[in-house]
Design a protein around this motif. Structure first.
Motif, PDB file in Angstrom:
ATOM      1  N   ASP A  51       7.587  12.034  -7.278  1.00 40.25           N
ATOM      2  CA  ASP A  51       7.275  10.744  -7.910  1.00 40.25           C
ATOM      3  C   ASP A  51       7.535   9.581  -6.953  1.00 40.25           C
ATOM      4  O   ASP A  51       8.005   8.520  -7.350  1.00 40.25           O
ATOM      5  N   SER A  52       7.245   9.795  -5.682  1.00 41.21           N
ATOM      6  CA  SER A  52       7.463   8.777  -4.644  1.00 41.21           C
ATOM      7  C   SER A  52       6.183   8.631  -3.822  1.00 41.21           C
ATOM      8  O   SER A  52       5.300   9.495  -3.849  1.00 41.21           O
ATOM      9  N   ALA A  53       6.087   7.538  -3.088  1.00 43.25           N
ATOM     10  CA  ALA A  53       4.911   7.297  -2.255  1.00 43.25           C
ATOM     11  C   ALA A  53       5.244   6.240  -1.221  1.00 43.25           C
ATOM     12  O   ALA A  53       6.223   5.502  -1.356  1.00 43.25           O
ATOM     13  N   ALA A  54       4.426   6.161  -0.169  1.00 47.29           N
ATOM     14  CA  ALA A  54       4.645   5.167   0.885  1.00 47.29           C
ATOM     15  C   ALA A  54       3.340   4.887   1.605  1.00 47.29           C
ATOM     16  O   ALA A  54       2.433   5.725   1.641  1.00 47.29           O
ATOM     17  N   ARG A  55       3.254   3.675   2.167  1.00 52.35           N
ATOM     18  CA  ARG A  55       2.165   3.363   3.111  1.00 52.35           C
ATOM     19  C   ARG A  55       2.803   2.805   4.370  1.00 52.35           C
ATOM     20  O   ARG A  55       3.600   1.869   4.315  1.00 52.35           O
ATOM     21  N   LEU A  56       2.453   3.404   5.491  1.00 60.11           N
ATOM     22  CA  LEU A  56       2.979   3.016   6.795  1.00 60.11           C
ATOM     23  C   LEU A  56       1.862   2.353   7.585  1.00 60.11           C
ATOM     24  O   LEU A  56       0.712   2.817   7.570  1.00 60.11           O
ATOM     25  N   VAL A  57       2.185   1.267   8.290  1.00 60.63           N
ATOM     26  CA  VAL A  57       1.203   0.587   9.136  1.00 60.63           C
ATOM     27  C   VAL A  57       1.670   0.686  10.582  1.00 60.63           C
ATOM     28  O   VAL A  57       2.760   0.221  10.929  1.00 60.63           O
ATOM     29  N   MET A  58       0.849   1.320  11.414  1.00 62.08           N
ATOM     30  CA  MET A  58       1.195   1.508  12.812  1.00 62.08           C
ATOM     31  C   MET A  58       0.888   0.245  13.604  1.00 62.08           C
ATOM     32  O   MET A  58       0.208  -0.671  13.133  1.00 62.08           O
ATOM     33  N   ALA A  59       1.381   0.199  14.842  1.00 63.55           N
ATOM     34  CA  ALA A  59       1.241  -1.005  15.666  1.00 63.55           C
ATOM     35  C   ALA A  59      -0.204  -1.347  15.988  1.00 63.55           C
ATOM     36  O   ALA A  59      -0.524  -2.494  16.285  1.00 63.55           O
ATOM     37  N   ASP A  60      -1.113  -0.352  15.916  1.00 60.44           N
ATOM     38  CA  ASP A  60      -2.533  -0.625  16.156  1.00 60.44           C
ATOM     39  C   ASP A  60      -3.288  -0.832  14.847  1.00 60.44           C
ATOM     40  O   ASP A  60      -4.513  -0.812  14.824  1.00 60.44           O
ATOM     41  N   SER A  61      -2.538  -1.018  13.746  1.00 57.72           N
ATOM     42  CA  SER A  61      -3.076  -1.245  12.395  1.00 57.72           C
ATOM     43  C   SER A  61      -3.681  -0.003  11.760  1.00 57.72           C
ATOM     44  O   SER A  61      -4.423  -0.097  10.776  1.00 57.72           O
ATOM     45  N   THR A  62      -3.386   1.175  12.294  1.00 54.46           N
ATOM     46  CA  THR A  62      -3.643   2.397  11.549  1.00 54.46           C
ATOM     47  C   THR A  62      -2.813   2.367  10.269  1.00 54.46           C
ATOM     48  O   THR A  62      -1.629   2.022  10.303  1.00 54.46           O
ATOM     49  N   ASN A  63      -3.426   2.714   9.138  1.00 53.36           N
ATOM     50  CA  ASN A  63      -2.718   2.787   7.864  1.00 53.36           C
ATOM     51  C   ASN A  63      -2.600   4.246   7.438  1.00 53.36           C
ATOM     52  O   ASN A  63      -3.596   4.976   7.408  1.00 53.36           O
ATOM     53  N   LEU A  64      -1.380   4.668   7.124  1.00 52.93           N
ATOM     54  CA  LEU A  64      -1.099   6.029   6.683  1.00 52.93           C
ATOM     55  C   LEU A  64      -0.443   5.978   5.313  1.00 52.93           C
ATOM     56  O   LEU A  64       0.659   5.456   5.170  1.00 52.93           O
ATOM     57  N   SER A  65      -1.139   6.497   4.296  1.00 58.79           N
ATOM     58  CA  SER A  65      -0.580   6.540   2.950  1.00 58.79           C
ATOM     59  C   SER A  65      -0.103   7.952   2.647  1.00 58.79           C
ATOM     60  O   SER A  65      -0.787   8.926   2.973  1.00 58.79           O
ATOM     61  N   LEU A  66       1.067   8.067   2.025  1.00 57.97           N
ATOM     62  CA  LEU A  66       1.676   9.354   1.694  1.00 57.97           C
ATOM     63  C   LEU A  66       1.880   9.432   0.193  1.00 57.97           C
ATOM     64  O   LEU A  66       2.394   8.498  -0.430  1.00 57.97           O
ATOM     65  N   GLY A  67       1.499  10.565  -0.398  1.00 59.99           N
ATOM     66  CA  GLY A  67       1.764  10.811  -1.792  1.00 59.99           C
ATOM     67  C   GLY A  67       3.136  11.432  -1.996  1.00 59.99           C
ATOM     68  O   GLY A  67       3.961  11.484  -1.080  1.00 59.99           O
ATOM     69  N   PRO A  68       3.422  11.924  -3.202  1.00 59.82           N
ATOM     70  CA  PRO A  68       4.722  12.533  -3.485  1.00 59.82           C
ATOM     71  C   PRO A  68       4.961  13.804  -2.674  1.00 59.82           C
ATOM     72  O   PRO A  68       4.024  14.529  -2.321  1.00 59.82           O
ATOM     73  N   SER A  69       6.236  14.059  -2.377  1.00 62.57           N
ATOM     74  CA  SER A  69       6.670  15.298  -1.696  1.00 62.57           C
ATOM     75  C   SER A  69       5.873  15.560  -0.428  1.00 62.57           C
ATOM     76  O   SER A  69       5.419  16.678  -0.173  1.00 62.57           O
ATOM     77  N   ALA A  70       5.696  14.510   0.382  1.00 65.53           N
ATOM     78  CA  ALA A  70       4.933  14.615   1.628  1.00 65.53           C
ATOM     79  C   ALA A  70       5.869  14.450   2.820  1.00 65.53           C
ATOM     80  O   ALA A  70       6.863  13.731   2.757  1.00 65.53           O
ATOM     81  N   THR A  71       5.519  15.112   3.928  1.00 65.27           N
ATOM     82  CA  THR A  71       6.297  15.015   5.156  1.00 65.27           C
ATOM     83  C   THR A  71       5.361  14.850   6.346  1.00 65.27           C
ATOM     84  O   THR A  71       4.385  15.594   6.478  1.00 65.27           O
TER      85      THR A  71
END
Length: 221
Positions: A51-71
């Motif tokens: 029941d967790s999630a995240a979005r990471l933005v890299m220095a070149d503006s790549t966007n990485l979204s993660l759903g629950p229980s992701a590694t």
């Protein structure tokens, strides 16, 4: 935990967390919570809880979204300049992901799962990595998906999907335009999870405000 303003650590900063819901942690010698605005480091392992999630933005503006229980692991990052990578490798161990390429040359990106190597060409990709199966769905652009034994499929049209299954140590790959899954079903897990932002805009207002940052590191500068 935000980065300290030291030159050695500054060299390893490769992005920051734009969206964090519930349990999102960096896994190293110890497990440390990641909060909105926190830096991402080279060779870092990021994990979301149930029941967790995240979005990471890299220095070149790549966007990485993660759903629950992701590694995932930010496995390798070599910069051409402050906002462009010459070489970036991202290892998606398990879970659901959305990958939106940033400003670097597309050939710089290499995404892997335990079963696949994924090349990108100006791409939005949805990727599901689970035990015995990897699903890659093209939303925009193009991609080449290969098994570990170099059986490859090109994805060229939106909706094109590569499905890799592994049974008894043998992998098979097939292509379909009728995907059994997309990341769209995960987008509601957190506000802004499927939004795309630039790295300069990645750090939102936080309350209470962070301490003074004369180096500009916390602002992605």
């Amino acid at each position: 935990m935000a980065l300290a303003a030291s030159p050695a650590r500054a060299q390893t900063r490769v992005g920051e967390a734009a969206v964090v819901k519930n349990e999102v942690v960096r896994v190293a010698a110890t497990t440390t919570p990641i909060n909105v605005g926190d830096a991402l480091l080279r060779d870092e392992v990021v994990r979301t809880g149930t029941d967790s999630a995240a979005r990471l933005v890299m220095a070149d503006s790549t966007n990485l979204s993660l759903g629950p229980s992701a590694t995932l692991k930010l496995d390798k990052t070599v910069f051409d300049d402050e906002h462009h990578y010459r070489d970036v490798a991202i290892r998606l161990t398990n879970g659901a992901f959305r990958f939106v390429t940033g400003h670097s040359e597309k050939a710089a990106y290499k995404i892997t799962t335990p079963l696949a190597t994924i090349g990108v060409r100006g791409t939005i990709l949805d990727i599901l990595s689970q035990r015995g199966q990897t699903i890659v769905v093209l939303q925009e652009g193009g991609s080449t998906v290969c098994t570990t034994t170099l059986q490859c499929i090109d994805l060229t049209q939106p909706g094109d999907t590569a499905i890799i299954n592994s049974t008894g140590g043998r992998s098979t790959i097939k292509k379909t335009n009728n995907s059994p899954w997309t990341f769209a079903s995960t987008c509601t897990k957190a506000a802004g999870l499927c939004t795309v932002t630039q790295y300069a805009d990645a750090t939102p207002t936080v309350t209470p405000p962070v301490q003074d940052d004369p180096t500009g590191m916390l602002c992605g500068q």
